[in-house]
Write a protein that holds these residues in place. Structure first.
Motif, PDB file in Angstrom:
ATOM      1  N   UNK A  31       0.844  -1.188   0.000  1.00  0.00           N
ATOM      2  CA  UNK A  31       0.000   0.000   0.000  1.00  0.00           C
ATOM      3  C   UNK A  31       0.882   1.242   0.000  1.00  0.00           C
ATOM      4  N   UNK A  32       0.520   2.194  -0.834  1.00  0.00           N
ATOM      5  CA  UNK A  32       1.232   3.459  -0.938  1.00  0.00           C
ATOM      6  C   UNK A  32       0.334   4.554  -0.390  1.00  0.00           C
ATOM      7  N   UNK A  33       0.818   5.249   0.611  1.00  0.00           N
ATOM      8  CA  UNK A  33       0.107   6.408   1.136  1.00  0.00           C
ATOM      9  C   UNK A  33       1.100   7.569   1.145  1.00  0.00           C
ATOM     10  N   UNK A  34       1.127   8.267   0.040  1.00  0.00           N
ATOM     11  CA  UNK A  34       2.035   9.398  -0.090  1.00  0.00           C
ATOM     12  C   UNK A  34       1.303  10.663   0.291  1.00  0.00           C
ATOM     13  N   UNK A  35       1.694  11.212   1.410  1.00  0.00           N
ATOM     14  CA  UNK A  35       1.080  12.417   1.933  1.00  0.00           C
ATOM     15  C   UNK A  35       2.090  13.124   2.831  1.00  0.00           C
ATOM     16  N   UNK A  58       4.996  10.726   8.604  1.00  0.00           N
ATOM     17  CA  UNK A  58       6.434  10.527   8.456  1.00  0.00           C
ATOM     18  C   UNK A  58       6.733   9.114   7.975  1.00  0.00           C
ATOM     19  N   UNK A  59       5.912   8.180   8.373  1.00  0.00           N
ATOM     20  CA  UNK A  59       6.090   6.780   7.988  1.00  0.00           C
ATOM     21  C   UNK A  59       4.724   6.119   7.959  1.00  0.00           C
ATOM     22  N   UNK A  60       4.578   5.171   7.093  1.00  0.00           N
ATOM     23  CA  UNK A  60       3.306   4.482   6.930  1.00  0.00           C
ATOM     24  C   UNK A  60       3.557   2.991   6.964  1.00  0.00           C
ATOM     25  N   UNK A  61       2.824   2.260   7.774  1.00  0.00           N
ATOM     26  CA  UNK A  61       2.972   0.817   7.862  1.00  0.00           C
ATOM     27  C   UNK A  61       1.771   0.103   7.286  1.00  0.00           C
ATOM     28  N   UNK A  62       1.988  -1.122   6.867  1.00  0.00           N
ATOM     29  CA  UNK A  62       0.927  -1.935   6.289  1.00  0.00           C
ATOM     30  C   UNK A  62       1.182  -3.369   6.692  1.00  0.00           C
ATOM     31  N   UNK A  63       0.191  -4.018   7.267  1.00  0.00           N
ATOM     32  CA  UNK A  63       0.388  -5.353   7.821  1.00  0.00           C
ATOM     33  C   UNK A  63       0.314  -6.479   6.818  1.00  0.00           C
ATOM     34  N   UNK A  84       3.439 -14.190   4.695  1.00  0.00           N
ATOM     35  CA  UNK A  84       3.599 -13.079   3.772  1.00  0.00           C
ATOM     36  C   UNK A  84       4.206 -11.845   4.405  1.00  0.00           C
ATOM     37  N   UNK A  85       4.259 -10.809   3.589  1.00  0.00           N
ATOM     38  CA  UNK A  85       4.803  -9.526   4.010  1.00  0.00           C
ATOM     39  C   UNK A  85       3.792  -8.413   3.759  1.00  0.00           C
ATOM     40  N   UNK A  86       3.803  -7.428   4.638  1.00  0.00           N
ATOM     41  CA  UNK A  86       3.094  -6.184   4.404  1.00  0.00           C
ATOM     42  C   UNK A  86       4.134  -5.135   4.047  1.00  0.00           C
ATOM     43  N   UNK A  87       3.848  -4.335   3.052  1.00  0.00           N
ATOM     44  CA  UNK A  87       4.832  -3.369   2.574  1.00  0.00           C
ATOM     45  C   UNK A  87       4.144  -2.026   2.410  1.00  0.00           C
ATOM     46  N   UNK A  88       4.331  -1.145   3.393  1.00  0.00           N
ATOM     47  CA  UNK A  88       3.801   0.208   3.303  1.00  0.00           C
ATOM     48  C   UNK A  88       4.910   1.140   2.851  1.00  0.00           C
ATOM     49  N   UNK A  89       4.604   2.006   1.920  1.00  0.00           N
ATOM     50  CA  UNK A  89       5.646   2.896   1.417  1.00  0.00           C
ATOM     51  C   UNK A  89       5.071   4.228   0.955  1.00  0.00           C
ATOM     52  N   UNK A  90       5.963   5.181   0.781  1.00  0.00           N
ATOM     53  CA  UNK A  90       5.616   6.500   0.277  1.00  0.00           C
ATOM     54  C   UNK A  90       6.605   6.864  -0.827  1.00  0.00           C
ATOM     55  N   UNK A  91       6.138   7.589  -1.823  1.00  0.00           N
ATOM     56  CA  UNK A  91       7.025   8.090  -2.867  1.00  0.00           C
ATOM     57  C   UNK A  91       7.114   9.601  -2.712  1.00  0.00           C
ATOM     58  N   UNK A  92       8.158  10.022  -2.031  1.00  0.00           N
ATOM     59  CA  UNK A  92       8.370  11.436  -1.746  1.00  0.00           C
ATOM     60  C   UNK A  92       9.472  11.991  -2.651  1.00  0.00           C
ATOM     61  N   UNK A  93       9.536  13.302  -2.836  1.00  0.00           N
ATOM     62  CA  UNK A  93      10.517  13.884  -3.756  1.00  0.00           C
ATOM     63  C   UNK A  93      11.976  13.514  -3.453  1.00  0.00           C
ATOM     64  N   UNK A  94      12.328  13.472  -2.187  1.00  0.00           N
ATOM     65  CA  UNK A  94      13.726  13.235  -1.828  1.00  0.00           C
ATOM     66  C   UNK A  94      14.001  11.864  -1.223  1.00  0.00           C
ATOM     67  N   UNK A 101       8.075   0.543   5.103  1.00  0.00           N
ATOM     68  CA  UNK A 101       7.940  -0.202   6.351  1.00  0.00           C
ATOM     69  C   UNK A 101       7.487  -1.606   5.983  1.00  0.00           C
ATOM     70  N   UNK A 102       8.269  -2.599   6.346  1.00  0.00           N
ATOM     71  CA  UNK A 102       7.957  -3.987   6.004  1.00  0.00           C
ATOM     72  C   UNK A 102       7.564  -4.732   7.272  1.00  0.00           C
ATOM     73  N   UNK A 103       6.463  -5.446   7.194  1.00  0.00           N
ATOM     74  CA  UNK A 103       5.980  -6.225   8.330  1.00  0.00           C
ATOM     75  C   UNK A 103       5.823  -7.687   7.930  1.00  0.00           C
ATOM     76  N   UNK A 104       5.878  -8.541   8.913  1.00  0.00           N
ATOM     77  CA  UNK A 104       5.616  -9.968   8.718  1.00  0.00           C
ATOM     78  C   UNK A 104       5.311 -10.572  10.089  1.00  0.00           C
ATOM     79  N   UNK A 105       4.801 -11.776  10.069  1.00  0.00           N
ATOM     80  CA  UNK A 105       4.527 -12.470  11.328  1.00  0.00           C
ATOM     81  C   UNK A 105       5.823 -13.066  11.869  1.00  0.00           C
ATOM     82  N   UNK A 106       6.145 -12.752  13.098  1.00  0.00           N
ATOM     83  CA  UNK A 106       7.353 -13.314  13.713  1.00  0.00           C
ATOM     84  C   UNK A 106       7.257 -14.829  13.834  1.00  0.00           C
TER      85      UNK A 106
END
Length: 107
Positions: free
Chosen positions: A48-52, A56-61, A67-77, A82-87
């Motif tokens: 999931x991409x939440x660019x806003x 400062x950081x966005x997580x996704x379960x 599996x993996x959850x991959x939350x990310x943002x595409x910012x100018x710089x 944030x990567x999550x998984x079940x331990x």
């Protein structure tokens, strides 16, 4: 996937809605027990991409145990993620996945 779902070409949400409606109406539809449907709903990589500027950081379960959850943002710089998984899963390791993603971005 976000582009596909945003233009109504991603079918997973539509099928989930149909399945929920069928269940609410007491319908047992064989399609939702088919191997194809079951496999198509196993999202080993759920992103999931939440660019806003408000986060400062966005997580996704992770949505499946292996599996993996991959939350990310595409910012100018920067490209924070944030990567999550079940331990409890012996198949996943968020640290190793994060290291692999970071290395691939540097290559």
């Amino acid at each position: 996937a976000q582009t596909q779902s945003g233009t109504h070409r991603g079918v997973d949400r539509h099928l989930t809605a149909l399945k929920n409606i069928a269940e609410l109406n007491g319908k047992d539809l064989p399609f939702f027990k088919s191997e194809g449907y079951i496999k198509s709903n196993c999202f080993v990589l759920s992103t999931s991409n939440v660019t806003t500027p408000f986060y400062d950081l966005f997580g996704f379960g992770a949505v499946v145990p292996n599996g993996y959850g991959f939350g990310y943002q595409t910012l100018p710089e920067t490209l924070p993620f944030c990567i999550t998984s079940y331990r409890s899963s012996p198949e996943t390791d968020s640290k190793k996945m994060a290291d692999a993603v970071a290395e691939s971005l540097h290559d």
